[in-house]
Scaffold this active site. Structure first.
Site, PDB file in Angstrom:
ATOM      1  N   LYS A 112      -2.531   7.047   1.087  1.00 58.51           N
ATOM      2  CA  LYS A 112      -2.313   7.320   2.519  1.00 58.51           C
ATOM      3  C   LYS A 112      -1.293   8.445   2.658  1.00 58.51           C
ATOM      4  CE  LYS A 112      -1.977   4.635   6.757  1.00 58.51           C
ATOM      5  NZ  LYS A 112      -3.041   5.274   7.487  1.00 58.51           N
ATOM      6  N   GLU A 149     -15.779   5.630   5.643  1.00 57.17           N
ATOM      7  CA  GLU A 149     -14.904   5.040   6.657  1.00 57.17           C
ATOM      8  C   GLU A 149     -14.859   5.986   7.857  1.00 57.17           C
ATOM      9  OE1 GLU A 149     -10.858   4.887   5.138  1.00 57.17           O
ATOM     10  OE2 GLU A 149     -11.148   6.798   4.113  1.00 57.17           O
ATOM     11  N   ARG A 155       0.839  -1.211   0.000  1.00 56.72           N
ATOM     12  CA  ARG A 155       0.000   0.000   0.000  1.00 56.72           C
ATOM     13  C   ARG A 155       0.866   1.251   0.000  1.00 56.72           C
ATOM     14  NH1 ARG A 155      -4.337   0.434   4.727  1.00 56.72           N
ATOM     15  NH2 ARG A 155      -2.501   0.970   5.972  1.00 56.72           N
TER      16      ARG A 155
HETATM   17  C1  LIG Z   1      -8.392   6.605   6.810  1.00 58.08           C
HETATM   18  C2  LIG Z   1      -8.093   5.201   7.223  1.00 58.08           C
HETATM   19  N1  LIG Z   1      -8.971   4.229   6.934  1.00 58.08           N
HETATM   20  C3  LIG Z   1      -8.748   2.947   7.305  1.00 58.08           C
HETATM   21  C4  LIG Z   1      -7.607   2.592   7.993  1.00 58.08           C
HETATM   22  C5  LIG Z   1      -7.386   1.156   8.390  1.00 58.08           C
HETATM   23  O1  LIG Z   1      -6.266   0.621   7.733  1.00 58.08           O
HETATM   24  P1  LIG Z   1      -5.388  -0.541   8.376  1.00 58.08           P
HETATM   25  O2  LIG Z   1      -6.294  -1.691   8.586  1.00 58.08           O
HETATM   26  O3  LIG Z   1      -4.375  -0.834   7.327  1.00 58.08           O
HETATM   27  O4  LIG Z   1      -4.847  -0.034   9.635  1.00 58.08           O
HETATM   28  C6  LIG Z   1      -6.676   3.570   8.325  1.00 58.08           C
HETATM   29  C7  LIG Z   1      -5.459   3.237   9.065  1.00 58.08           C
HETATM   30  O5  LIG Z   1      -4.398   3.216   8.538  1.00 58.08           O
HETATM   31  C8  LIG Z   1      -6.908   4.908   7.927  1.00 58.08           C
HETATM   32  O6  LIG Z   1      -6.036   5.875   8.242  1.00 58.08           O
END
Ligand SMILES: Cc1ncc(COP(=O)(O)O)c(C=O)c1O
Length: 329
Positions: free
Chosen positions: A181, A214, A84
């Protein structure tokens, strides 16, 4: 800050180090190791965990990051997080400081240097220092940074009583920025602050078509009234590594008859509110049951059985699954 500028001094390098150390004394942090490509190695004194102000990640937000977990002295699911990270780098037009294997190796070695056996690894890529412009300066070297820290901690009652969320009043990020991200987390920060100010635990973004998005740093998912685990599509939200893994692990619950199916699809607000269970999912929170959304009670108003079963599957995977990397402490 001094009351007037008359007492302002020109500081020497040792004054600066002293001041940085004092800052850490006033506000202690539990950062156990920090790698910086700009420093050329690892530091363990938090006062030295710094980045030049002219780095474009600082003043323009031209940077990306990711976070993986350390569980019982092993790193969990690092390769999914690195995949990612590389996708985010490409979308952000960021140059890499080296190969994927070199970055992976630095992450593992920084973890080893920290001595930390449980916690989190957060790593960043920046477009580098050199000016205060927008685009990277000619010949700018990308910065790579790795921080080892205890990880985010949530209140115990999130587990026992469940989590209460509100629909945020802040607009969801446009898809390109949501799936990348980047260090631009202003909407996510404001959403969490707003929720806390209004007496909730967190917020949820709804998209412009009325579909569920989310939460601030976590995904959400649902158990529908007909027993299907339903997750919003990943085209307008971050591809959570935890969600993606749980969508695979949840197949076990289908074979046990606890779930009818597992689906990734658009989720309308009405279907979400009617769900039997609502889940908060992420590397930091793992799996928590959401029991209230705005003024609506979700399911029975208590964390549900699927949330508990998924948490158990995830914890097993973190303890003894095939996605663990040894750390040479
Ligand atoms: C905006 C956002 N959504 C979802 C997630 C969940 O991702 P992960 O399961 O990789 O921690 C995160 C965390 O990194 C995030 O910052």
């Amino acid at each position: 800050m001094p009351a007037s500028s008359t007492g302002l001094r020109i500081l020497s390098a040792s004054d600066v180090i002293e001041q940085l150390q004092q800052l850490r004394t006033k506000q202690p942090v539990k950062f156990t190791a920090f790698y910086s490509s700009q420093l050329g190695g690892i530091v363990t004194d938090p006062a030295l965990m710094v980045i030049p102000f002219d780095d474009h990640m600082v003043h323009r937000g031209h940077g990306i990051f990711d976070t993986a977990g350390i569980v019982n002295g092993k790193i969990y699911d690092l390769d999914a997080h690195l995949d990612r990270f590389l996708k985010s780098a490409e979308r952000s037009k960021l140059k890499l400081p080296g190969t994927r294997d070199e970055m992976r190796d630095i992450i593992i070695k920084t973890t080893a240097a920290s001595g930390r056996r449980d916690g989190s690894i957060r790593y960043w890529l920046s477009s580098g220092p050199g000016n205060l412009d927008l685009t990277p300066v000619a010949g700018a070297e990308p910065g790579f940074f790795v921080m080892i820290f205890p990880g985010l901690v949530y209140p115990e009652k999130w587990k026992t009583d469940g989590v209460r969320v509100m629909t945020t009043t802040y607009p969801i990020k446009p898809p390109l920025y949501a799936i990348t991200k980047t260090t631009n987390y202003l909407p996510n920060v404001l959403m969490q602050m707003e929720a806390k100010e209004k007496g909730f635990d967190n917020g949820v973004f709804i998209d412009h078509d009325g579909h569920v998005g989310e939460s601030s740093n976590m995904n959400v998912a649902f158990v529908s009234t007909d027993g299907v685990l339903v997750h919003p599509k990943f085209d307008h939200i971050l591809s959570g590594c935890t969600s993606l893994r749980l969508l695979e692990l949840a197949r076990t619950l289908v074979s046990r008859g606890m779930l009818k199916d597992v689906k990734v699809t658009d989720v309308s607000l009405n279907d979400a509110l009617a769900a039997n269970e609502m889940l908060l999912i992420g590397s930091s929170v793992k799996v928590a049951g959401i029991v209230q959304w705005d003024q609506h009670t979700i399911g029975t108003g208590k964390p549900g059985p699927v949330a508990a079963a998924l948490l158990q599957l995830l914890e097993e995977d973190m303890r003894s699954g095939d996605r663990l990397i040894d750390v040479p402490y």
